[in-house]
Scaffold this active site. Sequence first.
Site, PDB file in Angstrom:
ATOM      1  N   LEU A 102       6.569  27.899  -6.902  1.00 19.70           N
ATOM      2  CA  LEU A 102       5.776  26.949  -6.130  1.00 19.70           C
ATOM      3  C   LEU A 102       4.322  27.394  -6.242  1.00 19.70           C
ATOM      4  O   LEU A 102       4.031  28.593  -6.157  1.00 19.70           O
ATOM      5  CB  LEU A 102       6.197  26.944  -4.654  1.00 19.70           C
ATOM      6  CG  LEU A 102       7.476  26.182  -4.277  1.00 19.70           C
ATOM      7  CD1 LEU A 102       7.737  26.306  -2.788  1.00 19.70           C
ATOM      8  CD2 LEU A 102       7.380  24.713  -4.678  1.00 19.70           C
ATOM      9  N   ASP A 103       3.422  26.449  -6.425  1.00 15.00           N
ATOM     10  CA  ASP A 103       2.005  26.791  -6.548  1.00 15.00           C
ATOM     11  C   ASP A 103       1.516  27.526  -5.304  1.00 15.00           C
ATOM     12  O   ASP A 103       2.093  27.412  -4.220  1.00 15.00           O
ATOM     13  CB  ASP A 103       1.170  25.521  -6.740  1.00 15.00           C
ATOM     14  CG  ASP A 103       1.455  24.825  -8.063  1.00 15.00           C
ATOM     15  OD1 ASP A 103       2.010  25.490  -8.963  1.00 15.00           O
ATOM     16  OD2 ASP A 103       1.139  23.632  -8.179  1.00 15.00           O
ATOM     17  N   TYR A 104       0.414  28.222  -5.465  1.00 14.01           N
ATOM     18  CA  TYR A 104      -0.183  29.025  -4.393  1.00 14.01           C
ATOM     19  C   TYR A 104      -0.369  28.220  -3.106  1.00 14.01           C
ATOM     20  O   TYR A 104      -0.054  28.697  -2.012  1.00 14.01           O
ATOM     21  CB  TYR A 104      -1.541  29.547  -4.888  1.00 14.01           C
ATOM     22  CG  TYR A 104      -2.288  30.444  -3.928  1.00 14.01           C
ATOM     23  CD1 TYR A 104      -1.847  31.746  -3.692  1.00 14.01           C
ATOM     24  CD2 TYR A 104      -3.437  30.004  -3.295  1.00 14.01           C
ATOM     25  CE1 TYR A 104      -2.537  32.589  -2.831  1.00 14.01           C
ATOM     26  CE2 TYR A 104      -4.140  30.831  -2.435  1.00 14.01           C
ATOM     27  CZ  TYR A 104      -3.694  32.131  -2.203  1.00 14.01           C
ATOM     28  OH  TYR A 104      -4.375  32.949  -1.348  1.00 14.01           O
ATOM     29  N   THR A 106       1.137  25.303  -2.396  1.00 12.40           N
ATOM     30  CA  THR A 106       2.288  24.447  -2.104  1.00 12.40           C
ATOM     31  C   THR A 106       3.267  25.218  -1.220  1.00 12.40           C
ATOM     32  O   THR A 106       3.519  26.390  -1.440  1.00 12.40           O
ATOM     33  CB  THR A 106       2.990  24.012  -3.406  1.00 12.40           C
ATOM     34  OG1 THR A 106       2.058  23.309  -4.230  1.00 12.40           O
ATOM     35  CG2 THR A 106       4.172  23.101  -3.107  1.00 12.40           C
ATOM     36  N   HIS A 183       1.981  22.392 -12.038  1.00 15.45           N
ATOM     37  CA  HIS A 183       1.205  21.431 -11.231  1.00 15.45           C
ATOM     38  C   HIS A 183       1.735  20.004 -11.385  1.00 15.45           C
ATOM     39  O   HIS A 183       0.963  19.035 -11.360  1.00 15.45           O
ATOM     40  CB  HIS A 183      -0.273  21.468 -11.622  1.00 15.45           C
ATOM     41  CG  HIS A 183      -0.985  22.723 -11.221  1.00 15.45           C
ATOM     42  ND1 HIS A 183      -0.709  23.398 -10.045  1.00 15.45           N
ATOM     43  CD2 HIS A 183      -1.989  23.415 -11.824  1.00 15.45           C
ATOM     44  CE1 HIS A 183      -1.508  24.456  -9.954  1.00 15.45           C
ATOM     45  NE2 HIS A 183      -2.275  24.502 -11.020  1.00 15.45           N
TER      46      HIS A 183
END
Length: 238
Positions: A102-104, A106, A183
């Site tokens: 999971l993105d930073y 998110t 992303h």
Amino acid sequence: MNNTEKLQKIIAYSGLTSRRKAEFLINEGKVKVDGKVASLGDRASKKQNITVNGVPIVEEQKVYYLLNKPDGVITSASDDRGRVTVLDLTQIPERVFPVGRLDYNTKGTLLLTNDGDLTHKLTHPRYEVKRVYKAKLNKVLSFEELEFLNGGSVKVNGKYSIQTVTLDEKRSYVVTLSVGSYHHVKLLFENVDANVNNLTRIEYAGISHVGNLSKGQYRKLTPKEIKKLKLIANGIIK
């Protein structure tokens, strides 16, 4: 050959590390089979003496956890820049690793386990494991924009992206994907000139943190949830 498997697969099964990291260790000459330095592509039996950095691998008891990841946390076992990782939030005694990323910025549903085989199947594009996100945008999408996103001509990271996008509430949309990339959701909405201001994963492979975990909390998966994950990973159910 019938009782042998790729060496990196055996190492990942043991819970020591991921397949990718196992391949790196093999290439670095840090893996031996029966005392002989292994090469990438070698196969072995679990009954053979396999060592990594001189230490015999021992298959750990498999454990499975669900974390409600906060934003501002790295989805990694460690970070060379000293940032907080998802494992810093837990006190799990076994060595576990995240299932996917999971993105930073998110937040939401994230699985943690030491089951390398399950992780491989749940993250490989071939298995098309369902992910569900809630995205809050900077604008309300028109009917035409929503129709476009649900059509078959959207591209993300140079590849066609198939998804279902539905309105949840004003400027918030639920996105269901079966394949994710870097992303992905943010780039998806850039196709209609919309920016994602807030992104939460609310479900992964049928497992959700919603309604049972506050931000930063984690818990063990139930036997029923573990069984469901394995059925999905083996293509028995979607």
